[in-house]
Motif scaffolding. Structure first.
Motif, short mmCIF file in Angstrom:
data_model
loop_
_atom_site.label_atom_id
_atom_site.label_comp_id
_atom_site.label_asym_id
_atom_site.label_seq_id
_atom_site.Cartn_x
_atom_site.Cartn_y
_atom_site.Cartn_z
N HIS A 171 43.00 18.53 24.34
CA HIS A 171 41.69 18.71 23.72
C HIS A 171 41.91 19.60 22.50
N MET A 172 41.66 19.07 21.32
CA MET A 172 42.10 19.72 20.09
C MET A 172 40.96 20.23 19.22
N GLU A 173 41.25 21.29 18.48
CA GLU A 173 40.39 21.71 17.38
C GLU A 173 40.97 21.14 16.11
N PHE A 217 45.40 23.46 20.36
CA PHE A 217 44.90 22.78 21.55
C PHE A 217 44.11 23.77 22.38
N LEU A 218 43.16 23.25 23.15
CA LEU A 218 42.25 24.08 23.92
C LEU A 218 42.47 23.82 25.40
N PRO A 219 43.10 24.73 26.12
CA PRO A 219 43.30 24.53 27.55
C PRO A 219 41.99 24.62 28.32
N VAL A 220 41.92 23.94 29.43
CA VAL A 220 40.75 23.93 30.30
C VAL A 220 41.11 24.65 31.60
N TRP A 278 37.27 20.31 20.94
CA TRP A 278 37.22 19.54 22.18
C TRP A 278 37.31 18.03 21.87
N SER A 279 38.19 17.74 20.92
CA SER A 279 38.45 16.35 20.53
C SER A 279 39.50 15.80 21.49
#
Length: 420
Positions: A230-232, A217-220, A172-173
């Protein structure tokens, strides 16, 4: 408390509203069309041409770096109270803050560099951030631990001669997906054997340092938030000079306390703006649709929700202004209860109003024809970002109980909570 704005702020408010009428509202559709076109072409992580076109216009209008108070490098920066009304306006269109170089996480990172970095680090990283030439990310939250308690952080920052070696995984960077993101501020442990709040440190890490891997990447709620993202991120034997440490070893928790206060209230200011916009859409839709023989606006349940929305927005705004006023006059530490309270209140109020607006829009409310679903997803994350509701409620309760235990507010240790 005096919440009357000075002539200077009123003039800036009028300028910003005019800027929105001329450049922001007419381009809302274009922004998302541009991002979707990039996504369909196979690369969503392309900076917005629209925002880059509008940045010079914002600078020319004097609407630039307004968030940073008391900085010789950004003399146009306003106090928290002065900034509140302008930040609220920016919240009406979520992507607009970047146009004015007032977007998270850059604002928090710029404030961190201004307050805690060496002059050399400021010259290298703060100046291009203030100029809007690069972007940044804040790496604190981790997947393997409950990051609502920042003392859980496991990422290691170990001294090796003239360098620190960093190993760990962050997620969540926010902002790390943008190719303009050139620098990270990383929080990790330098001494696991120190006191609970003296183990952590913060360090400046160039994004192109060997050993850094963006894993995914982390979708919301299905939104990729491109080109922000938002990246891991994995950090494996990442080496940076000792001079990149902020304040010194063991000061990370202290820095986090200072960084997250302004960041939290900025989120709340923008939440008021999006709640106002949602109420506007609710009213317009209710007036334009007929159900069961009369306008939706004439239905009792709709009128009750409109009234309650207006009451709650006004209450949230006043609490935001009080917190901002206290931050300016007595400091973030004394204002910690107000900051915690508004961090709970504002996103929840915005979510409630957006949800009611979705109901009035019917199926259209959850579609991409209207921005409500996207706004809801973003506001829902704010009940976790910069600390979940539960952590802030616990802090508020401790401060309230302290009054009856003969303790001073400054004697109550506040948690540093960052993420998910």
């Amino acid at each position: 408390m005096q919440f009357e704005y000075t002539p200077k702020v009123k003039e800036m408010q009028a300028k910003l509203l005019a800027f929105f009428d001329q450049y922001i509202y007419p381009n809302e559709k274009r922004f998302y069309e541009e991002i979707n076109a990039n996504r369909q072409a196979g690369n969503a992580w392309v900076p917005s041409k629209l925002i880059e076109e509008l940045k010079p216009k914002a600078r020319e209008a004097g609407l630039w770096n307004l968030f940073l108070p008391r900085s010789p490098r950004a003399p146009q920066g306003l106090s928290n109270l002065e900034y509140a009304t302008l930040c609220e306006i920016m919240g009406r269109v979520p992507w607009s803050a970047e146009v004015f170089n007032c977007a998270a996480p850059d604002t928090g990172n710029m404030e961190t560099l201004e307050r805690y970095a060496s002059e050399e680090l400021k010259d290298k990283w703060l100046e291009p951030l203030l100029a809007g030439e690069i972007r940044s990310a804040f790496l604190m939250t981790e997947p393997a631990v409950a990051s609502s308690d920042a003392t859980n952080i496991e990422c290691r920052i170990e001294r090796d001669g003239d360098h620190y070696v960093i190993n760990g995984t962050k997620w969540w960077s926010s902002g790390a997906g943008d190719p303009r993101c050139k620098v990270y501020i990383v929080m990790g442990k330098t001494d696991p054997n120190a006191g609970r709040h003296e183990q952590q440190s913060m360090i400046v890490v160039p994004a192109d340092t060997p050993g850094i891997t963006i894993k995914r990447f982390l979708p919301v709620f299905g939104y990729d938030d491109a080109p922000h993202g938002h990246m891991e991120i994995e950090l494996k034997n990442v080496r940076v000079p000792v001079s990149n440490i902020l304040l010194g070893e063991g000061r990370g928790f202290e820095i986090a306390q200072g960084r997250l206060g302004p960041g939290r209230i900025h989120h709340c200011m923008r939440s008021i703006g999006v709640a106002e916009r949602a109420l506007e859409l609710l009213c317009k839709r209710a007036l334009s649709r007929v159900a069961f023989g009369k306008p939706v606006a004439n239905q009792g349940v709709t009128q009750e929700r409109i009234a309650e929305a207006r009451c709650e927005i006004e209450m949230a705004r006043l609490l935001t202004l009080k917190a901002a006023y206290m931050m300016d006059t007595v400091g973030n530490k004394v204002a910690k209860a107000e900051i915690a309270m508004i961090k709970v209140v504002a996103p929840n109020v915005a979510l409630k109003v957006i949800d009611w607006a979705i109901q009035v829009h019917g199926a259209a409310g959850v579609s991409s024809d209207f921005p409500l679903a996207n706004w809801w997803a973003h506001q829902r994350t704010l009940r976790l970002a910069d600390g979940p509701d539960e952590v802030h409620r616990n802090a508020i309760a401790k401060l309230e109980l302290a009054k009856h235990m003969g303790l001073k507010p400054e004697d109550v240790k506040m948690p540093v909570a960052r993420g998910f």
